[in-house]
Design a protein around this motif. Structure first.
Motif, short mmCIF file in Angstrom:
data_model
loop_
_atom_site.label_atom_id
_atom_site.label_comp_id
_atom_site.label_asym_id
_atom_site.label_seq_id
_atom_site.Cartn_x
_atom_site.Cartn_y
_atom_site.Cartn_z
N LYS A 127 -31.32 -30.10 -55.64
CA LYS A 127 -31.31 -31.30 -56.85
C LYS A 127 -30.13 -31.98 -56.53
CE LYS A 127 -33.53 -28.54 -60.45
NZ LYS A 127 -33.50 -28.03 -61.87
N LYS A 128 -30.31 -33.26 -56.72
CA LYS A 128 -29.28 -34.37 -56.79
C LYS A 128 -28.21 -34.10 -57.53
CE LYS A 128 -31.62 -36.54 -53.65
NZ LYS A 128 -31.30 -36.80 -52.02
N GLY A 129 -26.83 -34.13 -56.92
CA GLY A 129 -25.78 -33.95 -57.70
C GLY A 129 -25.41 -32.74 -58.15
N VAL A 130 -25.99 -31.66 -57.62
CA VAL A 130 -25.62 -30.39 -57.72
C VAL A 130 -24.83 -29.69 -56.80
CG1 VAL A 130 -26.28 -28.13 -58.58
CG2 VAL A 130 -27.77 -30.02 -59.42
N ASN A 131 -23.50 -29.99 -56.64
CA ASN A 131 -22.69 -29.30 -55.60
C ASN A 131 -23.42 -29.66 -54.20
OD1 ASN A 131 -21.12 -28.14 -57.74
ND2 ASN A 131 -22.50 -26.35 -57.74
N ASN A 132 -23.52 -30.88 -53.89
CA ASN A 132 -24.31 -31.09 -53.00
C ASN A 132 -23.52 -31.92 -51.88
OD1 ASN A 132 -26.20 -30.91 -50.80
ND2 ASN A 132 -27.28 -32.66 -51.58
N GLN A 133 -22.29 -32.14 -52.27
CA GLN A 133 -21.36 -33.43 -51.60
C GLN A 133 -20.39 -32.57 -50.55
OE1 GLN A 133 -21.90 -36.43 -51.66
NE2 GLN A 133 -23.69 -35.92 -53.43
N TYR A 134 -19.73 -33.08 -49.83
CA TYR A 134 -18.52 -32.57 -49.21
C TYR A 134 -17.47 -32.24 -50.00
CZ TYR A 134 -19.85 -34.90 -44.88
OH TYR A 134 -20.56 -35.30 -43.57
N SER A 135 -17.02 -30.80 -49.33
CA SER A 135 -16.16 -30.34 -50.33
C SER A 135 -14.54 -30.91 -49.86
CB SER A 135 -15.72 -28.73 -50.07
OG SER A 135 -15.66 -28.69 -48.65
N ARG A 136 -13.46 -30.39 -50.37
CA ARG A 136 -12.27 -31.31 -50.15
C ARG A 136 -12.03 -31.28 -48.75
NH1 ARG A 136 -7.12 -29.52 -49.85
NH2 ARG A 136 -7.78 -27.36 -50.18
N ARG A 137 -12.44 -30.21 -47.94
CA ARG A 137 -11.79 -30.20 -46.53
C ARG A 137 -13.07 -30.51 -45.75
NH1 ARG A 137 -10.48 -23.97 -45.90
NH2 ARG A 137 -12.49 -24.00 -47.07
N GLY A 138 -13.94 -31.20 -46.16
CA GLY A 138 -15.29 -31.87 -45.54
C GLY A 138 -16.10 -30.92 -44.95
N VAL A 139 -16.29 -29.87 -45.68
CA VAL A 139 -17.27 -28.59 -45.24
C VAL A 139 -18.70 -28.92 -46.11
CG1 VAL A 139 -17.65 -26.21 -45.19
CG2 VAL A 139 -15.40 -27.34 -44.45
N GLN A 140 -19.59 -28.81 -45.41
CA GLN A 140 -20.85 -28.84 -46.24
C GLN A 140 -21.50 -27.45 -46.52
OE1 GLN A 140 -22.60 -31.37 -43.31
NE2 GLN A 140 -22.71 -33.06 -44.80
N LYS A 141 -21.82 -27.07 -47.57
CA LYS A 141 -22.47 -25.79 -47.91
C LYS A 141 -23.84 -25.72 -47.89
CE LYS A 141 -18.77 -24.24 -50.99
NZ LYS A 141 -18.19 -23.57 -52.40
N VAL A 142 -24.38 -24.78 -47.58
CA VAL A 142 -25.82 -24.27 -47.45
C VAL A 142 -26.26 -23.73 -48.46
CG1 VAL A 142 -27.73 -23.36 -45.90
CG2 VAL A 142 -25.76 -24.45 -44.86
N HIS A 143 -27.49 -23.99 -49.12
CA HIS A 143 -28.04 -23.15 -50.41
C HIS A 143 -29.08 -22.12 -49.72
CE1 HIS A 143 -26.80 -26.97 -51.99
NE2 HIS A 143 -26.93 -26.55 -53.24
N LEU A 144 -28.61 -21.05 -50.21
CA LEU A 144 -29.51 -19.79 -49.77
C LEU A 144 -29.96 -19.00 -50.94
CD1 LEU A 144 -27.07 -18.27 -47.05
CD2 LEU A 144 -29.10 -19.60 -46.69
N ILE A 145 -31.32 -18.85 -50.57
CA ILE A 145 -31.86 -17.63 -51.60
C ILE A 145 -31.90 -16.51 -51.07
CG2 ILE A 145 -33.99 -17.39 -53.02
CD1 ILE A 145 -32.73 -19.98 -53.82
N PHE A 146 -31.01 -15.30 -51.87
CA PHE A 146 -31.23 -13.97 -51.23
C PHE A 146 -32.46 -13.43 -51.54
CE2 PHE A 146 -26.84 -14.91 -50.49
CZ PHE A 146 -26.37 -14.24 -49.08
N LEU A 147 -33.05 -12.65 -50.79
CA LEU A 147 -34.24 -11.98 -51.31
C LEU A 147 -34.10 -10.63 -51.48
CD1 LEU A 147 -36.35 -13.27 -48.24
CD2 LEU A 147 -36.02 -14.28 -50.31
N ALA A 148 -34.78 -10.20 -52.97
CA ALA A 148 -34.46 -8.84 -53.51
C ALA A 148 -33.18 -8.10 -53.35
CB ALA A 148 -35.45 -8.09 -53.04
N PRO A 149 -32.08 -9.07 -53.77
CA PRO A 149 -30.68 -8.47 -53.66
C PRO A 149 -30.43 -7.44 -54.54
CG PRO A 149 -30.69 -10.30 -55.08
CD PRO A 149 -32.19 -10.41 -54.41
N TYR A 150 -29.70 -6.24 -53.95
CA TYR A 150 -29.34 -5.00 -54.72
C TYR A 150 -28.21 -5.22 -55.91
CZ TYR A 150 -25.18 -4.54 -51.63
OH TYR A 150 -23.90 -4.86 -51.07
#
Length: 922
Positions: free
Chosen positions: A120-143
């Motif tokens: 979704k637009k605007g949901v933590n999808n910008q560069y962080s302060r150090r210029g690092v982009q994060k990846v959105h992951l969906i963990f499958l059946a986490p314990y």
């Protein structure tokens, strides 16, 4: 001021402050001051009023072309992070580490990478302060999310329910790196490898109750990955993906990830998983007669989606065509109902096919797949030869027919008591020769039949020959011979290698290894014999033929002359230093060291014969001195010493196994060596793989890496010096023995997997499942040799590992499964390192003072009041062998009483034995 400048320099250049030299400090301060000046200039210029009262804006960088939309480049420290790519990302499934509070640190768990369209637009999808982009992951059946619910804990009736009570999917945002996100290892579309997943779980350090959740996560991962691989379009254009990622301010992984349809993501997965029985409930139904591992059908998500749409949702029958109406190679597999097998498919390694065959034709059909039968002219039951079959392929059918005819004849012959070993051995050798001949024919085929996948046919040919091999072994098996047998081989002459008691490689290692093997059952069971002396014929074979093939004549002459120069009663004399005093004084010995090392090689050759000839499924050689650092010449691959080693038993065994039968060997086509000693086996790589030899694959998992051992200087070294420093390496780092030779893999015949400063269960487990298992499967060895070093144990005095004895059992079990799939379980294990043996008590107690409390095996140290516990090896301790270890070293070894080298050997041999009986690890 100085501290402030240090901090500013670190922040600016992403360097550690203690790494900064004086000139680097001055340069960093200048850059800092220049940046501050630019900031002030921009602040004073942007938005300033003119005399006329209007605002004037100036370029962001006044000294550059203002027509270009320029932005400050990201920090050099995170340049690799921004460009990070993981193999298989186009299928959307990876392994990732969760940073949830309840998740175990460093555990890799199956996850789905969200496509950019899902974010979704605007949901933590910008560069962080150090210029690092994060990846959105969906963990499958986490314990871990089930543990966070107090209500779930109170309502759950079992530990399994606690781990399974959380949501089936959980999203996290992570900074991508090789430590956090890795390739998903299971690539066999259509099936779920239960045994491999069970083996990988043992390295995670999680409770057994979490296994069902771990299995569910892989069920989802394999299903989603299979759907993506077979039904979704791939985005392989890296340049376009990078451009689109920069436009959308997201990471490249999010652009290249698979874009699953919404209806697939919203299927009732919780319901589907609840209907699948656990492996323990149907283990007998998943057994197979082909020696392959237990698998489970993959969830066919495409069929589920199709069944939800007309006319199938109204009760119509699913048609056997693809969605686009075209004929595909996998249409039957795609549309077949994924029901559980109703007949036995998998028996333990030791179980063999039933011999009640009525004709030779049926015998061939019993061993060969339908694809192979069609190629070799046995695809129909008619007597005439099918048209279109080329003579080379027909010759393969004739070879199989001749082989099975001989097997049928031998099965009806009553063998004499002195002939019960020779006859099956000769047939098994012939079987492996036919296997090698068929592979050569298939590889040399220049005009394969239309639509024939020769790689697949080659695999089927190998499986066919191995089935016949196992059948023959089973026909001739008896108590103490053949199936279900693990042999432990040692030789008392190895005790002639006397190194003194102040070093790591002490004489008591061998009796401790024998005691560990006995605790696993060696010598106490007819199917686990303990061979205490090697026949002299193997010593002669090793000295006259095999050693000269592995080591150069100058090296053998130097070792022999050095040993002969030692005084008869001397012990702990340097063996590998040359006339200039180089070579390292860690390799010590005595007048009997040559005989001891020769006996170790002879034991390895004896083990090869017993395993390949079908006398046992696998063998463990408890010998010393170790050998995997001994190369063609002294100090192999620029090592600083020989690392306790004299002759390389693993390389000699591989050489003997691949040597032609006319020269006295076995003529095997491929041998794989897996070395899990904490050090890289530079000697084995030097002897077998200095250049690419297709007969050998050397695999090493060890401590080290470029960030530990430094790097080689290059012409452009100064240009990327700052980046290299940030990796922790430097030009003058000595690193971990034997050096940088194990940091890279020079050609396809070598797979070096350095695991960092310390070998952990997570690290070695992930390496085995993600890298080693696929490499072994692709190589398809005829024999697997293990260089079994136990110095990565958590209590080993070297302090370079974090493994437990159970972890070594798990490593062995994983290797056994690889061998079961590739070569009917044929494994030869050779003792290498491992030095966690506490100070030992001689059997006759002659050296103990009378005030010793013999019941507790403690003795007061000379000049102290401290009681040090000692290890009593009983009758396994040779008469007269002493072990007077210095006090400080004893203190270091004292924790090995709780668990040490002896326990590692016990678990290793136990795992070998379980595999011969077809037992599964707990």
């Amino acid at each position: 001021d100085v501290i402030g400048d240090l901090w500013k320099a670190m922040w600016l250049e992403d360097l550690e402050t203690f790494d900064l030299e004086a000139d680097e400090m001055q340069d960093a301060i200048k850059k800092w001051e220049s940046r501050e000046a630019r900031k002030k200039s921009r602040a004073s210029s942007v938005g300033s009023k003119t005399l006329s009262g209007t605002y004037v804006t100036r370029p962001k960088y006044p000294n550059k072309d203002s027509s270009k939309n320029q932005t400050r480049p990201p920090s050099a420290r995170f340049a690799n992070t921004l460009n990070f790519v993981v193999d298989g990302i186009e299928n959307g499934i990876v392994l990732a580490t969760s940073f949830h509070a309840n998740a175990r640190h460093g555990v890799l768990w199956p996850a789905r990478v969200m496509h950019v369209s899902e974010i979704k637009k605007g949901v933590n999808n910008q560069y962080s302060r150090r210029g690092v982009q994060k990846v959105h992951l969906i963990f499958l059946a986490p314990y871990w999310n089930g543990q966070s619910s107090a209500r779930a804990k109170s309502s759950a009736t079992s530990p399994q329910e606690i781990y399974s009570s959380g949501h089936l999917f959980e999203m996290e945002q992570l900074e991508p790196s090789s430590d956090v996100i890795q390739k998903y290892p299971y690539d066999n579309t259509g099936v779920l490898p239960i045994d491999q997943i069970r083996g990988a779980f043992r390295f995670l350090g999680l409770p057994k109750a979490a296994f069902s959740r771990y299995l569910d996560s892989h069920r989802l991962a394999v299903a989603l990955r299979g759907y993506s691989k077979l039904h979704l379009a791939k985005n392989n254009d890296i340049n376009n993906a990078s451009a689109f990622a920069s436009l959308t301010d997201c990471h490249t992984l999010s652009v290249r990830a698979a874009q699953f349809p919404p209806e697939l993501l919203n299927l009732p997965y919780q319901f589907m998983l609840s209907k699948i029985p656990q492996p323990a409930e149907r283990s007998s139904l998943l057994d197979s007669d082909d020696g392959e591992e237990i698998t489970e059908p993959m969830l066919k998500l495409n069929l589920i989606l199709r069944a939800m749409s007309p006319p199938y949702c109204f009760g119509g029958t699913l048609v056997k065509t693809d969605e686009d109406g075209k004929n595909a190679r996998s249409k039957e597999a795609e549309n077949s109902t994924p029901s559980m097998p109703s007949t036995p498919q998998n028996v333990p390694i030791a179980t063999i096919l039933s011999p009640d065959v009525k004709s030779l034709e049926l015998s061939i059909r019993k061993f060969a797949s339908e694809d192979l039968l069609c190629l070799i002219g046995h695809g129909s039951m008619k007597s005439e030869t099918p048209p279109g079959i080329s003579p080379p392929f027909l010759s393969l059918g004739l070879q199989l027919s001749s082989l099975l005819t001989k097997l049928n004849e031998e099965s009806g012959v009553k063998q004499a008591s002195n002939d019960h070993r020779k006859r099956p051995s000769a047939f098994l050798s012939t079987c492996l020769m036919v296997k090698a001949y068929g592979e050569d024919v298939l590889h040399a085929s220049k005009s394969p039949p239309s639509g024939c996948n020769m790689a697949h046919i080659t695999t089927e040919w190998r499986k066919c020959c191995e089935k016949i091999y196992r059948y023959a072994v089973g026909k001739h098996s008896s108590r103490g011979l053949g199936n279900g047998v693990t042999v432990v081989i040692t030789d008392s002459r190895c005790n002639l290698h006397l190194t003194g008691n102040e070093g790591f490689e002490r004489s008591v290692r061998l009796p401790a290894a024998i005691r560990g093997a006995k605790k696993a059952g060696a010598g106490q069971n007819v199917n686990m014999p303990l061979i205490t002396k090697v026949d002299d014929i193997y010593l002669k074979l090793a000295e006259e033929k095999i050693l000269p093939m592995a080591h150069k004549a100058s090296y053998l002459k130097r070792i022999k002359s050095k040993i002969l120069s030692i005084a008869p009663g001397a012990i702990g004399a340097p063996l590998t230093d040359d006339s200039d005093g180089e070579g390292g004084e860690d390799t010590l010995g005595s007048r009997g060291s040559y005989t001891a090392a020769l006996s170790g090689v002879a034991a390895a050759l004896d083990g090869v014969d017993r395993v390949v000839r079908g006398h046992c499924v696998n063998a463990f050689c408890a010998v010393r001195p170790p050998g995997h650092h001994a190369g063609k010449e002294l100090r192999a691959m620029n090592a600083i010493s020989n690392g306790f080693c004299l002759f390389n038993a693993a390389a000699c065994a591989a050489t003997y196994a691949t040597m032609s039968q006319s020269d006295g060997g076995h003529g095997l086509k491929r041998v794989c060596i897996i070395d899990f000693d904490v050090h890289h086996g530079n000697g084995t790589q030097d002897i077998l793989c200095s250049t690419h030899d297709p007969r050998f694959l050397y695999i090493s998992v060890h401590a080290g890496g470029a960030h530990i051992n430094g790097y080689e200087e290059t012409a452009d070294d100064d240009d990327d010096f700052a980046l290299r420093r940030s990796l922790g390496g430097s030009r003058n780092v000595e690193g971990i023995f034997p050096g940088r030779c194990g940091d890279t893999s020079p050609h396809p015949g070598v797979l070096n997997l350095p695991l960092g400063q310390k070998v952990t269960a997570h690290g070695i487990g992930n390496a085995l499942m993600s890298d080693v298992a696929p490499a072994v499967e692709a190589f398809a060895p005829d024999l697997l040799i293990l260089s079994a070093g136990f110095d990565a144990h958590k209590n080993d005095p070297l302090g370079m590992g974090g493994l437990s004895a159970d972890d070594f059992g798990s490593v062995t079990s994983v290797c056994c499964r690889m061998a079961a799939s590739a070569c009917s379980g044929r494994i030869l294990s050779l003792l290498e390192g491992g030095y966690g043996v506490p100070c030992c008590v001689p059997r006759d107690n002659l050296f103990l003072p009378p005030e010793v409390n013999k019941t507790s095996n403690t003795v007061p140290q000379h000049g102290t009041d401290v009681l040090m516990k000692r290890l009593d090896l009983g009758e396994d301790m040779p008469e007269g062998m002493q072990d007077t270890v210095p006090f400080l070293f004893q203190q270091k070894l004292d924790k090995c009483h709780a668990e040490g080298f002896l326990d590692c050997v016990r678990e290793h041999v136990s795992a070998l034995t379980k595999c011969t009986r077809g037992e599964k690890a707990a």
